[in-house]
Design an enzyme around this catalytic site. Structure first.
Site, short mmCIF file in Angstrom:
data_model
loop_
_atom_site.label_atom_id
_atom_site.label_comp_id
_atom_site.label_asym_id
_atom_site.label_seq_id
_atom_site.Cartn_x
_atom_site.Cartn_y
_atom_site.Cartn_z
N SER A 225 0.86 -1.19 0.00
CA SER A 225 0.00 0.00 0.00
C SER A 225 0.89 1.24 0.00
CB SER A 225 -0.92 -0.03 1.22
OG SER A 225 -1.78 -1.14 1.18
N HIS A 226 0.29 2.40 0.19
CA HIS A 226 1.04 3.65 0.17
C HIS A 226 0.80 4.40 1.47
CE1 HIS A 226 2.73 7.44 -1.21
NE2 HIS A 226 3.10 6.87 -2.34
N ALA A 227 1.88 4.99 2.01
CA ALA A 227 1.76 5.68 3.28
C ALA A 227 0.99 6.99 3.17
CB ALA A 227 3.15 5.96 3.85
N ALA A 228 0.87 7.55 1.96
CA ALA A 228 0.29 8.88 1.83
C ALA A 228 -0.81 8.97 0.78
CB ALA A 228 1.39 9.88 1.50
#
Length: 388
Positions: A225-228
């Site tokens: 996934s993506h942190a932002a």
């Protein structure tokens, strides 16, 4: 005519970083003379035997080169090495710190004799500073560059699955050589190029570095996934497989809600109305999305996302990459020769309309020693003992 025809590169190389750089140059037509230890050669030859008896790393990195075996501990071997470098346009080395200088192959000494020489050194941490002599393997540099700290899951950090620090430094060495060749055409001067694995990988860390320096905290480890950004990454479907997607802006989010989730009202939901809030409420958002995907296969979801213009991908294995329909449709595979017979590899990614990558054979250890040294006026028996 190949783009780099007439350019001679002598490379005292091993492992990944320098061979990666020189293979790019060789596939563009440069003559790359690879210096190896008599008998065993580049130690990457012994990493494994998976490619019909050859090492997978070595096969990947060393086609289109000539192999010359020299014992650089001997006076004759060092003299032969200097004879080759005297006629080279480019010298590349990624030995341990200080080793090239001890052999008389440092940039200061060689460029004093050959001002047009392009001298390239690849190291773990660069000259000067407390880490100059520190051993540098890819995993360790990934750690020092902070990459491992942001890669993996919340429970466990992880390294990247390829030698990314080696590849980054090799890529900068490759482009550095091309830049120096262009400058030499204009000025007549060579260049001294230094590339460190740490600095190359640190450059690639620009997003998380800025995020941490100005945001007050590092991006969290988020797996795939993506942190932002949300929604972003893998989502489970009804067949147990996952589809990967990435929503990059509010227009795409609105399209996703209307066309895929059939819930346009979600764009006004206080939890999901802008990206930062979707990241904050990512667990709830994931539950909403996977509930919709639960009655469809990953293939079906992928087709729907594609039809709606939403970026998506299916998770492919290495077998899937080898049989990728896009690579096949674009005719990206070529056959080339090796000591164990014909092999198959992808064409280098930069293509030119009037040029085809060289993609020459993989050499055996010292295969070209006799011919190359004779060409440069060096006596072969005094350099490589019989049977070595």
């Amino acid at each position: 005519m190949n783009p780099l025809d007439g350019l001679t590169i002598v490379s005292l190389e091993q492992a990944v970083a320098a061979p990666f750089a020189t293979r790019q140059l060789a596939d563009l037509g440069a003559r790359v003379i690879k210096i190896e230890r008599p008998g065993v050669g580049d130690f990457a030859r012994g990493y494994d035997e998976t490619v019909n008896g050859l090492a997978s790393h070595f096969v990947w990195l060393n086609r289109s080169k000539e192999s010359v075996a020299l014992d650089l501990k001997s006076d004759e071997g060092r003299a032969a090495m200097h004879a080759l470098v005297d006629e080279a346009d480019v010298f590349v080395q990624n030995l341990a710190p200080g080793a090239a200088e001890r052999l008389g192959l440092g940039a200061e000494e060689l460029r004093a004799r050959h001002p047009r020489l392009i001298h390239v050194s690849i190291s773990g941490y660069g000259q000067g500073g407390p880490y100059s002599d520190k051993k540098a393997y890819d995993l360790l540099v990934q750690c020092e560059a902070g990459l491992v700290s942001i890669t993996g899951t919340q429970d466990e950090p992880s390294k990247v699955g390829i030698s990314i620090a080696d590849i980054a430094s090799g890529m900068y060495a490759y482009t550095g050589v091309l830049t120096a060749v262009i400058r030499r055409e204009r000025t007549g001067e060579g260049a001294t190029i230094e590339v460190s694995m740490l600095e190359a990988l640190a450059e690639w860390m620009g997003f998380p570095l800025n995020y941490a320096m100005y945001g007050g905290s590092s991006p969290t480890r988020a797996g795939a996934s993506h942190a932002a950004i949300a929604p972003y990454g893998p989502f489970k479907c009804g067949d147990g497989n996952e589809v990967f997607l990435g929503i990059q802006n509010e227009r795409e989010w609105a399209t996703f809600c209307a066309s895929i989730l059939t819930s346009p009202e979600l764009t006004g939901d206080a939890r999901f109305c802008r990206n930062s809030l979707r990241v904050e409420h990512n667990t709830e958002l994931r539950a909403v999305i996977e509930k919709v995907f639960d009655d469809r296969t990953a293939e079906q979801v992928g087709e729907q996302l594609e039809h709606a213009g939403i970026a998506n991908a299916l998770l492919r294995t290495m077998d899937g990459l080898a049989d990728h329909p896009q690579l096949k449709a674009r005719d990206r595979w070529r056959s080339y020769a090796s000591p164990v017979g014909e092999l198959r590899a992808l064409v280098p990614p930069v293509t030119m309309s009037d040029f085809h990558a060289v993609m020459g054979p993989i050499p055996e250890v010292g295969q070209h020693t006799e011919a190359v040294l004779a060409e440069f006026g060096v006596s072969v028996p005094s350099v490589v003992p019989a049977g070595a």
